[in-house]
Write a protein that holds these residues in place. Structure first.
Motif, short mmCIF file in Angstrom:
data_model
loop_
_atom_site.label_atom_id
_atom_site.label_comp_id
_atom_site.label_asym_id
_atom_site.label_seq_id
_atom_site.Cartn_x
_atom_site.Cartn_y
_atom_site.Cartn_z
N VAL A 119 -12.20 -4.23 -3.22
CA VAL A 119 -11.03 -3.71 -2.51
C VAL A 119 -11.09 -2.19 -2.47
CG1 VAL A 119 -8.52 -3.41 -2.63
CG2 VAL A 119 -9.51 -5.68 -2.94
N ARG A 120 -11.36 -1.57 -3.60
CA ARG A 120 -11.45 -0.10 -3.65
C ARG A 120 -12.51 0.42 -2.69
NH1 ARG A 120 -13.05 1.98 -9.17
NH2 ARG A 120 -15.11 1.59 -8.34
N SER A 121 -13.66 -0.21 -2.69
CA SER A 121 -14.75 0.22 -1.82
C SER A 121 -14.41 0.02 -0.34
CB SER A 121 -16.01 -0.57 -2.18
OG SER A 121 -17.05 -0.28 -1.30
N HIS B 218 -4.40 9.92 -1.58
CA HIS B 218 -4.29 9.05 -2.74
C HIS B 218 -3.63 7.76 -2.27
CE1 HIS B 218 -3.78 7.74 -6.88
NE2 HIS B 218 -2.57 7.37 -6.53
N LEU B 219 -4.32 6.64 -2.43
CA LEU B 219 -3.78 5.35 -2.02
C LEU B 219 -3.70 4.43 -3.23
CD1 LEU B 219 -5.87 6.30 0.49
CD2 LEU B 219 -4.73 4.35 1.47
N GLU B 220 -2.59 3.72 -3.32
CA GLU B 220 -2.43 2.68 -4.33
C GLU B 220 -2.28 1.36 -3.59
OE1 GLU B 220 0.51 1.07 -7.86
OE2 GLU B 220 1.06 2.87 -6.75
N VAL B 221 -3.13 0.40 -3.94
CA VAL B 221 -3.11 -0.91 -3.31
C VAL B 221 -2.74 -1.93 -4.38
CG1 VAL B 221 -4.47 -2.59 -2.00
CG2 VAL B 221 -4.97 -0.15 -1.77
N VAL C 215 -8.69 5.84 -4.26
CA VAL C 215 -8.04 4.53 -4.15
C VAL C 215 -7.84 3.95 -5.55
CG1 VAL C 215 -8.20 2.20 -3.20
CG2 VAL C 215 -9.14 4.13 -1.92
N LEU C 216 -6.61 3.58 -5.84
CA LEU C 216 -6.27 2.91 -7.08
C LEU C 216 -5.88 1.48 -6.72
CD1 LEU C 216 -5.47 2.90 -10.14
CD2 LEU C 216 -3.19 3.55 -9.37
N VAL D 190 0.86 -1.18 0.00
CA VAL D 190 0.00 0.00 0.00
C VAL D 190 0.90 1.23 0.00
CG1 VAL D 190 -1.74 1.33 1.25
CG2 VAL D 190 -1.84 -1.16 1.27
N ARG D 191 0.63 2.13 -0.92
CA ARG D 191 1.33 3.40 -0.95
C ARG D 191 0.30 4.49 -0.73
NH1 ARG D 191 3.03 7.17 -5.34
NH2 ARG D 191 1.36 6.11 -6.41
#
Length: 126
Positions: A89-91, A69-72, A114-115, A58-59
């Motif tokens: 996952v995004r939700s 802003h999150l990248e999973v 969320v990406l 997770v960033r």
């Protein structure tokens, strides 16, 4: 936002993603993998067991407009439909991070974007 609050958001997002059926693991980015490799060497010297940090995969960052802003980065079970798992996952991550931000701040929380990046799918472990 303090470092502790940022880490809380990071851990919350990771736990939420891992709680979604079909998510097998989170894929650390290259920098996280290098740090993990270095920590394994240090832990081996100290005779400790190593494992991936809780938030690996997770960033998160705060954008100039104040939004999160999150990248999973997920590894999924091939028996699940990728698009359905990614949407969930995004939700789930967005809801969990919003709840976390509400706990830490009295003001309305900033937007959370969320990406979800599916890095691979793997067969179900037997």
């Amino acid at each position: 936002m303090t470092t502790a609050e940022r880490e809380a958001v990071h851990r919350t997002a990771a736990r939420a993603a891992l709680g979604v059926p079909g998510v097998v693991a989170l894929q650390p980015a290259l920098a996280e993998r290098l740090a993990l490799a270095a920590s394994r060497v240090i832990e081996a010297v100290a005779a400790g067991a190593s494992r991936a940090p809780e938030g690996a995969g997770v960033r998160c960052e705060i954008t100039p407009d104040g939004a999160w802003h999150l990248e999973v980065r997920c590894i999924l079970d091939e028996d699940h439909r990728v698009v359905d798992v990614a949407r969930r996952v995004r939700s789930e991550v967005r809801a969990a991070v919003n709840a976390c931000l509400n706990q830490h701040d009295a003001a309305p929380p900033p937007p959370v974007r969320v990406l979800v990046n599916v890095t691979r799918t793997i067969p179900t472990p037997a």
